[in-house]
Design a protein around this motif. Structure first.
Motif, PDB file in Angstrom:
ATOM      1  N   ILE B  16    -101.700-109.491  44.135  1.00  0.00           N
ATOM      2  CA  ILE B  16    -102.467-110.468  44.732  1.00  0.00           C
ATOM      3  C   ILE B  16    -102.377-112.113  44.359  1.00  0.00           C
ATOM      4  CG2 ILE B  16    -105.095-111.358  44.792  1.00  0.00           C
ATOM      5  CD1 ILE B  16    -105.603-108.091  44.622  1.00  0.00           C
ATOM      6  N   LEU B  17    -102.336-112.287  43.065  1.00  0.00           N
ATOM      7  CA  LEU B  17    -102.440-113.564  42.492  1.00  0.00           C
ATOM      8  C   LEU B  17    -100.856-113.942  41.975  1.00  0.00           C
ATOM      9  CD1 LEU B  17    -105.506-113.605  40.361  1.00  0.00           C
ATOM     10  CD2 LEU B  17    -104.982-114.534  42.613  1.00  0.00           C
ATOM     11  N   VAL B  18    -100.225-113.384  41.118  1.00  0.00           N
ATOM     12  CA  VAL B  18     -98.965-113.918  40.415  1.00  0.00           C
ATOM     13  C   VAL B  18     -97.866-113.764  41.229  1.00  0.00           C
ATOM     14  CG1 VAL B  18     -97.426-113.461  38.572  1.00  0.00           C
ATOM     15  CG2 VAL B  18     -99.921-113.040  38.251  1.00  0.00           C
ATOM     16  N   ASN B  19     -97.474-112.793  42.318  1.00  0.00           N
ATOM     17  CA  ASN B  19     -96.379-112.548  43.188  1.00  0.00           C
ATOM     18  C   ASN B  19     -97.150-112.592  44.572  1.00  0.00           C
ATOM     19  OD1 ASN B  19     -94.603-112.539  41.124  1.00  0.00           O
ATOM     20  ND2 ASN B  19     -94.977-110.299  40.660  1.00  0.00           N
ATOM     21  N   ASN B  20     -98.156-113.393  44.638  1.00  0.00           N
ATOM     22  CA  ASN B  20     -98.569-113.683  46.073  1.00  0.00           C
ATOM     23  C   ASN B  20     -97.508-113.570  47.130  1.00  0.00           C
ATOM     24  OD1 ASN B  20     -99.595-114.807  48.301  1.00  0.00           O
ATOM     25  ND2 ASN B  20    -101.707-114.502  47.156  1.00  0.00           N
ATOM     26  N   PHE B  21     -97.538-112.939  47.994  1.00  0.00           N
ATOM     27  CA  PHE B  21     -96.501-112.720  49.021  1.00  0.00           C
ATOM     28  C   PHE B  21     -96.307-113.997  49.887  1.00  0.00           C
ATOM     29  CE2 PHE B  21     -96.422-108.114  48.342  1.00  0.00           C
ATOM     30  CZ  PHE B  21     -95.419-108.024  48.744  1.00  0.00           C
ATOM     31  N   ILE B  22     -97.330-114.654  50.065  1.00  0.00           N
ATOM     32  CA  ILE B  22     -97.060-116.214  51.099  1.00  0.00           C
ATOM     33  C   ILE B  22     -96.759-117.235  49.848  1.00  0.00           C
ATOM     34  CG2 ILE B  22     -98.172-117.836  51.985  1.00  0.00           C
ATOM     35  CD1 ILE B  22     -98.289-115.492  53.777  1.00  0.00           C
ATOM     36  N   PHE B  23     -97.399-117.265  48.715  1.00  0.00           N
ATOM     37  CA  PHE B  23     -97.431-118.701  48.007  1.00  0.00           C
ATOM     38  C   PHE B  23     -96.261-118.431  46.851  1.00  0.00           C
ATOM     39  CE2 PHE B  23    -101.766-119.396  49.238  1.00  0.00           C
ATOM     40  CZ  PHE B  23    -101.454-120.191  50.143  1.00  0.00           C
ATOM     41  N   SER B  24     -95.700-117.190  46.602  1.00  0.00           N
ATOM     42  CA  SER B  24     -94.814-117.441  45.517  1.00  0.00           C
ATOM     43  C   SER B  24     -93.457-116.386  46.124  1.00  0.00           C
ATOM     44  CB  SER B  24     -95.205-116.615  44.304  1.00  0.00           C
ATOM     45  OG  SER B  24     -95.221-115.212  44.436  1.00  0.00           O
ATOM     46  N   GLN B  25     -93.553-115.870  47.003  1.00  0.00           N
ATOM     47  CA  GLN B  25     -92.279-114.987  47.804  1.00  0.00           C
ATOM     48  C   GLN B  25     -91.975-115.642  48.940  1.00  0.00           C
ATOM     49  OE1 GLN B  25     -92.006-110.979  46.648  1.00  0.00           O
ATOM     50  NE2 GLN B  25     -94.163-110.918  45.932  1.00  0.00           N
ATOM     51  N   PHE B  26     -92.829-116.501  49.453  1.00  0.00           N
ATOM     52  CA  PHE B  26     -92.528-117.056  50.816  1.00  0.00           C
ATOM     53  C   PHE B  26     -92.171-115.788  52.091  1.00  0.00           C
ATOM     54  CE2 PHE B  26     -91.683-120.095  47.567  1.00  0.00           C
ATOM     55  CZ  PHE B  26     -92.812-120.687  47.603  1.00  0.00           C
ATOM     56  N   LEU B  27     -92.821-114.810  51.973  1.00  0.00           N
ATOM     57  CA  LEU B  27     -92.613-113.765  52.859  1.00  0.00           C
ATOM     58  C   LEU B  27     -94.033-113.860  53.851  1.00  0.00           C
ATOM     59  CD1 LEU B  27     -91.306-110.895  50.720  1.00  0.00           C
ATOM     60  CD2 LEU B  27     -90.406-112.182  52.428  1.00  0.00           C
ATOM     61  N   GLY B  28     -93.710-113.603  55.274  1.00  0.00           N
ATOM     62  CA  GLY B  28     -94.489-113.612  56.216  1.00  0.00           C
ATOM     63  C   GLY B  28     -95.144-114.983  56.579  1.00  0.00           C
ATOM     64  N   ILE B  29     -94.337-116.026  56.506  1.00  0.00           N
ATOM     65  CA  ILE B  29     -94.876-117.343  56.594  1.00  0.00           C
ATOM     66  C   ILE B  29     -95.176-117.432  58.211  1.00  0.00           C
ATOM     67  CG2 ILE B  29     -94.156-119.896  56.535  1.00  0.00           C
ATOM     68  CD1 ILE B  29     -94.727-118.502  53.898  1.00  0.00           C
ATOM     69  N   CYS B  30     -94.574-116.988  59.171  1.00  0.00           N
ATOM     70  CA  CYS B  30     -94.544-117.114  60.599  1.00  0.00           C
ATOM     71  C   CYS B  30     -96.051-116.657  60.858  1.00  0.00           C
ATOM     72  CB  CYS B  30     -93.727-116.307  61.129  1.00  0.00           C
ATOM     73  SG  CYS B  30     -94.102-116.216  63.191  1.00  0.00           S
TER      74      CYS B  30
END
Lengths: 306, 205
Positions: B16-30
């Protein structure tokens, strides 16, 4: 090269694909939702603008309601009678006559020269109406002319021309989008059932004295139109003349009498024929007509003083 | 590993926080940029993504475990098909989303209406593929995989709802002409991502 691995990979992927394909194909049969064929047919004749004028969420929502019998067949404002007739044929009922409606902006823009301040902000009526004073206009009821209705209209039928919104009667489908968005609530749908459409393009509830200060020809609430209407179709609501279109016959007498030349017939202010209408009342019931005739005169000279 | 609650909590917090999919892994940006104009629709998308991520994790784990990285079923000295993970998972996710859509339309019309167009959009959401690939890379067991999938989806939802609420205000704020629209939205996303970096290093143990 070990071809075994390639073959296994291809086989596994093909098998998985075939399996999922079968499952999906099977699921499509098992989970098939029966859609009423009437619903699809109705949706087919709707314009597809999703304007929401019918009160349902888009054309598909309306089609579903019609197919269930929960909505009348002639509720599509955008499609008009042609679409209503098609839907009626699908549903096997008669459409009934539709009264054509058009949006009418109840402001002539006559108060534009009376600004309380210069508005510099978002070019949007809704935003302007939120600032203290509710926009630049001194008149608290007039069109702000920043074009929120223009943006809301799905049919490109309303435009701000010379600072005031004007409806294009050819394009207007009476969907009511502009009616909803206008922060001043000066746009309304009016039925065009008579050949001559009479309208009072003003929304000001100000008293006559105050109205004169902020505009050139807004309604001053003199009630001359209401008194002269042969069908008693005009009532005074809080210093503003309002037409009841159930009673209006489009005679245009009110437009002749209006001292502010505000009331329009078919979009035009009729030319006052001084000889005929004034001579008749003067001849017969002179006593009754005299005070009425004086009223506009008394008000007219008051204007330049302010 | 068994049923290790502390470990699951750690995985959940991380997703949820540390490896957030959007904000730290940049997945699902579309979908993050596309459906974040209103809070309502953003929340709808978030729920749909959470739903699909959890299910995809649950379905992909056995397929990976028994078909791909299990050479024994292909006989003596069979191949390790780990290199097929990406293409197989794409297939599974696409089929799964289609299946879920049909299933919901029939059995839970209210949920189907609520998820609306977001469900089919998820087919192409790389965050879903990302979560199942990470499950295998991290060697998670079944329960941990599902927890990682669901909490990853929750992290996506948190991100998109935060971003949508900022973006609603962004519409009415003044910004230089050159930055209007998407540029300022992307910059805002970058700044929120920066603030999420504050969570990095957060550890339960």
């Amino acid at each position: 090269m070990n071809f075994q691995i390639v073959i296994i990979a291809v086989v596994i992927l093909a098998a998985l694909g075939a399996l999922f394909g079968l499952v999906l194909g099977f699921a499509a049969k098992v989970f098939a939702v029966e859609v009423d064929p009437k619903e699809e047919a109705v949706l087919g004749c709707l314009p597809g603008a999703n304007c929401g004028g019918c009160g349902f969420a888009g054309c598909s929502g309306y089609a579903a309601a019609v197919a269930k019998g929960a909505a009348p067949v002639n509720a599509c404002a955008a499609g008009g009678e042609a679409v209503a007739a098609q839907i009626a044929e699908i549903m096997g009922v008669s459409a009934g006559a539709m009264v054509k409606q058009l949006a009418q902006v109840h402001c002539t823009g006559c108060g534009q020269n009376y600004k309380q301040y210069e508005y510099v902000g978002l070019h949007d009526c809704v935003a302007a109406s939120k600032v203290p004073g509710g926009g630049a206009l001194s008149c608290a009821y007039g069109c702000l002319g920043l074009g929120s209705c223009e943006k809301a209209c799905p049919f490109d039928a309303i435009h701000v021309i010379d600072g005031v919104a004007k409806v294009d009667e050819e394009k207007c489908k009476a969907c009511g989008k502009c009616v909803d968005i206008c922060p001043r609530h000066i746009i309304a749908l009016e039925p065009y059932k008579t050949k001559r459409h009479v309208t009072i393009p003003c929304s000001s509830h100000d008293k006559g004295v105050d109205a004169r200060k902020v505009c050139d020809n807004g309604c001053i609430g003199c009630s001359l139109c209401a008194k002269n209407c042969p069908k008693e179709a005009i009532t005074m609501v809080n210093n503003l003349a309002v037409i009841d279109y159930e009673k209006c016959i489009g005679c245009g007498i009110c437009a002749q009498k209006c001292p502010r030349k505000l009331i329009t017939v078919d979009g035009k202010v009729p030319e006052v024929k001084p000889a005929a209408p004034k001579a008749a009342p003067a001849a017969a019931p002179a006593a009754a007509a005299a005070p009425k005739a004086e009223a506009p005169k008394a008000e007219a000279p008051a204007e330049p003083k302010e | 590993m068994g049923f290790d609650l502390a470990n699951l909590f750690s995985v959940a917090l991380g997703a949820i926080l540390v490896n957030n999919f959007i904000f730290s892994q940049f997945l699902g940006i579309c979908p993050f940029m596309g459906v974040s104009k209103k809070i309502d629709t953003a929340a709808g998308m978030g729920i749909a993504v959470t739903f699909v991520m959890g299910l995809a994790s649950a379905i992909c784990w056995p397929i990976n475990q028994f078909l791909l990285v299990n050479p024994a079923i292909y006989g003596e000295g069979g191949p390790n098909l780990a290199f097929m993970q990406t293409v197989v998972f794409i297939l599974v996710i696409a089929a799964l989303v289609q299946f879920i859509e049909m299933f919901l339309k029939k059995s839970m019309p209210s949920l189907y209406e609520a998820l609306g167009i977001y469900l089919p959009l998820i087919t192409t959401n790389c965050a879903v593929l990302g979560v199942v690939l990470q499950n295998t890379q991290n060697g998670y067991d079944f329960i941990t995989s599902v927890v990682y999938g669901i909490t990853g989806g929750l992290g996506f939802m948190l991100a998109i709802v935060i971003f949508a609420s900022i973006r609603e205000r962004l519409t009415f704020s003044e910004c230089p002409k050159a930055f209007e629209g998407f540029p300022i939205a992307l910059m805002t996303a970058g700044l929120v991502a920066l603030s999420f970096m504050g969570f990095s290093g957060l550890k339960v143990f």
